[in-house]
Scaffold this active site. Structure first.
Site, mmCIF file in Angstrom:
data_model
loop_
_atom_site.group_PDB
_atom_site.id
_atom_site.type_symbol
_atom_site.label_atom_id
_atom_site.label_comp_id
_atom_site.label_asym_id
_atom_site.label_seq_id
_atom_site.Cartn_x
_atom_site.Cartn_y
_atom_site.Cartn_z
ATOM 1 N N GLY A 173 -29.102 13.248 12.841
ATOM 2 C CA GLY A 173 -29.179 14.502 13.595
ATOM 3 C C GLY A 173 -30.628 14.856 13.883
ATOM 4 N N CYS A 174 -30.819 15.680 14.878
ATOM 5 C CA CYS A 174 -32.180 16.016 15.319
ATOM 6 C C CYS A 174 -32.936 16.806 14.252
ATOM 7 C CB CYS A 174 -32.146 16.759 16.640
ATOM 8 S SG CYS A 174 -31.023 18.174 16.701
ATOM 9 N N TYR A 175 -32.341 17.882 13.749
ATOM 10 C CA TYR A 175 -33.001 18.631 12.676
ATOM 11 C C TYR A 175 -33.196 17.741 11.449
ATOM 12 C CZ TYR A 175 -32.444 23.350 14.764
ATOM 13 O OH TYR A 175 -32.534 24.477 15.544
ATOM 14 N N ALA A 176 -32.166 16.944 11.110
ATOM 15 C CA ALA A 176 -32.253 16.089 9.923
ATOM 16 C C ALA A 176 -33.415 15.114 10.025
ATOM 17 C CB ALA A 176 -30.929 15.345 9.719
ATOM 18 N N ALA B 43 -36.271 15.523 11.646
ATOM 19 C CA ALA B 43 -37.535 16.228 11.417
ATOM 20 C C ALA B 43 -37.707 16.595 9.946
ATOM 21 C CB ALA B 43 -37.595 17.486 12.294
#
Lengths: 332, 332, 332, 332
Positions: free
Chosen positions: D140-143, D145
């Site tokens: 995932g995108c947040y994950a 980062a």
């Protein structure tokens, strides 16, 4: 095309005025270009700095320290007025020059005999002139959009002779450069929109009128009103064009005029800034106005002001000057 | 004015279609108004919800449950087509109605005899008609900007009779309403700009042409191209106007026409959206075009599409209908 | 309240530093205030100019020409460092002063004994101190948001003593002032977001830490990271707060602490910048973190940086200093 | 690299869910990739349509009509929950799959044994697992980062064991997909900012916690608060990390951990969204907090949510799965 890049050494090119928006875009385009390499990036204000442009670290030198003699082609992206002197120095050093300022454009004091690098205005004549040139005047961003909208109609003799042609256009803030100005601060531009240079006072009108004259359109009464958009990049021009006679299929006129042009997209859908962002293309649509007695069409042109309106077109001209494929490094 | 509010009971007014952008703005204006109070806010989609509007909690009811009979004045801010039925129901219930839809505007099927609430088009006639009215058609946002730009020239017989008048205008996204649409998502609108309704197909042209006709301008050839701006609110209209004869001082013509109007600001500086945001005013500038053979002026008009272009003008009309001071609750 | 304004003469107040964002907001608030009137607006850079602020024309004078002696209350909205001198001059002239700079805030060289105008930190003590004061230090925008988030927990002894309290906050660009800066140009800020003053180097930490100390929170380990948002106005602070013991209903703690406060809204819904834009309020929400072993809450605070974070709070303090109703002219 | 493309036939790959933001980005990346070619782009909603993506016309088919059997590698960019079924069908058809949904990520029902494609978490282990895989779960995108910020500290045992780690992150709207939603309309998002999924309720926490556990960080108390930014693309994560012991040079820890990684840039300057826009990189900075008793660092990570946070990382994984150079088609 890729074969070319593999077989030959890359050609070193330089950028004078490399820290402005157009200058940085030039550096990025050259860095990705299969046949060119960045010989120098000069910007007095930021000499000694190393800027990250498009993910690449580029070291800036002072203009005085730029190796003009060892650089076969130089882009000058300096302010109007300042540019002419550096164009002279670069040419004296033996370099060919693509000048992005207004100093050598049609109608300017030194514009006579300098090819105006808007290749799509003709199928061959402009390209032939640019190919052999040691100096090319790269068109202004608004001028590019306006002329691409008008020339098919002018060349076809379609415009009503006694009519007023209205051109409104809106530009992103990068068109105004990088120098800090209160009216360009985020807090002033966001959620705002305004017209400027009212009453035909924008300096791009000089090259537009001169070029229209060269195409037999000296008598056209143009009223141009530019606007400032709360976006970073892009120009959208909206031209209202009273016609001498009705056109059954106006889109076809523009479509045929630009047939085969790699950087022109004539579409029935209205172009948006997003369609052309980060691309060296002009997207054009033309629609007849309903409910009017005198026939008229509306022509919409969208370009990225930093690419087809500046750096992209400059590389297109550089490709021609250097005898390369015109589209090299400018994949849409 | 404040004395008035202190001496009399506030008049209850209702809003049908209260959850849209114009409806919410109406609720906020009424809540701040010294002589009005919000009798009901109806919005079927959000019935039972309590929305915070401008810091005030407002409970929404279904339109069917709105107390039409106990509300002397009702604003209808419903979609075109839907509005007419509710206007009839409100009038049957004895209420006076300010209708923000196009259903009763000039040129529409039911527009005959209904006053068109753009008071500044005349010094007295419109106001006199609105004052006694049981129904007022509140003008469209683009129409307001365009007519305020054109009427001084039409009334003065200044426009060249065989000319094409170009109107380009750009609106913030609230002009398109609150219903979710892919093309209005933030990710599509940010850093974008485009024209739409090309070729004179925007529905506001009906009321514009009808009104021009009423002022003797039936023969004017108008070409109108609206654009979508990446801002929330505001409309800027840019009108290129070929003239019958040159004007020594064009600004003075508009300035004199609107002298004394509390909601019109004629300025030599070009108006911006920011100048008029959250204010019920139109700001207007006029400049003569240089370098043309046939004389022409450029007229710029800026309004807040939700105030002078919708809810603010509706309250202005409500003030007139109710015999209140026209500016009450609309402090600039 | 309106009766008050009608019965008594309005009190003239002055603004030093009137051309900055906070200064202009002050001018607008004073112009709308029922008991105050704008005695002067001073801004050296723009002396002699007449600015349109919120629809009103305001003439700017040089600070040297400001009638300090005839103005019972003066707001100083000057840069940190410059402000102190003008505060002294205004007080020497007999005026009471609300200083929006950091020069007299807690922890600063001259802050001792000067009340810190954040009334909601206590129910009475701050207000009592402000009421009699001849000088009030108006809090910084970030400091206002952070302290409103933290003080209920500090006062209740809720924070784990050995914990690290994380505060991240994001501000609109008006927080950085009106002076032209390259990094604040629209072309740099749009579609961008970044942190700055990393590692606890922001100057608002001084007043935050001093104030925490005064509330018994000297031992709190705070790590503050501000960010720059692509919006004009607003601050949203997100505070992660490790607790000494779990809280059954954390929202109730903040809700009870601020019960009856006219400018604090404690809500279960997460506050947004839009909720507080153009309003002198702080909106606060608190939620317990799930899935952690050590209990923690997240506190979100939203304010308009120019109102509750600057000019609005300054008027709130001016109302207290002048013995007026604290909410006068600050209708939410 | 270019030689490779010239010598061998390009490998056809397919995209299921091609009309979403990540799907379109995948189509664009594949179209530019020197060793891949777009075998199909499937999107039920837009079947039969021809979309212009990055200047190229791409015809969309229904998922049912996609030639799964003739496509050696398929990207599934479908909604969570829907994806699993299509992953099964693609694998049954013999294709290797890069799944961009959460359906096979660590901690999910079907995540066991599926490599988690975040290559930079280890120097070799992740890459070895991905290279031989028939299915890769794309993070995932947040994950992405958050894990890139935390893992160097977890691997080094630097985090204080009883501490609360605060992660706030802000994402552009493309992270929320293309489905029309009222809260994502331009008129709601512009000039706004807010937190959501308060109290550790964001679904990316599952894969983050599982992955931290796999690196020995099961005991870390994480509080994650995501925010919605008024920008189209990009994620900036701000991590406040209490340390077990002070670090003399915290930047060096992250710098050494990621030494040689082509897609990680550890810099002393704070990263901005602009630094990473349209690039498959994560840019990271780390600074020690001053003025605290317990040592802490602030880690900032910026990624383009659609590239390193989705489609770019998926192509990186596809390169590994297919035995190609990991950086192919992802020039920064």
């Amino acid at each position: 095309m890729q074969g070319y890049a593999l077989k030959m050494h890359k050609i070193p090119v330089g950028v004078l005025g490399a820290s402005g928006y157009a200058g940085r875009e030039l550096c990025a385009l050259v860095a990705r270009h299969p046949a060119l390499t960045l010989g120098f990036a000069a910007a007095n204000e930021r000499r000694g700095e190393c800027l990250k442009i498009d993910g690449r670290a580029i070291s800036f030198v002072a203009a005085e320290d730029a190796p003009l003699h060892q650089t076969p082609l130089i882009f000058t992206a300096l302010p109007h007025g300042t540019s002419a002197e550096w164009v002279d120095r670069a040419r004296d050093a033996g370099a060919r020059v693509i000048d992005l300022s207004a100093d050598f454009r049609p109608g300017s004091a030194r514009g006579a005999g300098v090819p105006y690098g808007l290749p799509e205005l003709t199928r061959d004549a402009v390209r032939d002139a640019v190919r052999g040139a040691s100096l090319v005047a790269n068109p202004g961003c608004y001028a590019t959009a306006i002329l691409l909208a008008l020339i098919p109609a002018v060349a076809g003799g379609l415009i009503a002779t006694d009519a007023t042609v209205s051109v409104t256009a809106a530009s992103g803030v990068t068109g105004a450069g990088t120098a800090p100005r209160r009216d360009l601060m985020f807090g002033e531009v966001t959620e705002n929109f305004s017209a400027y240079a009212l009453g035909n006072t924008h300096h791009h009108l000089t090259e537009v009128r001169s070029t229209l004259g060269a195409f037999g359109g000296a008598a056209i009464d143009l009223v141009f009103t530019p606007h400032l958009l709360p976006v970073a990049r892009g120009i959208l021009a909206t031209v209202t064009l009273p016609l001498a006679v009705p056109l059954a299929d106006p889109l076809a006129v523009w479509s045929e005029f630009y047939a085969g042009e790699p950087f022109i997209e004539v579409t029935s859908a209205a172009p948006t800034l997003r369609d052309v962002a980060h691309r060296n293309v002009a997207r054009i649509s033309v629609v007849a106005a309903a409910g009017v007695r005198r026939p008229a069409v509306v022509v919409i042109v969208a370009i990225d002001n930093l690419l087809k309106g500046a750096a992209g077109q400059a590389v297109q001209n550089a490709n021609l000057v250097l005898g390369l494929d015109e589209t090299l490094g400018l994949a849409a």
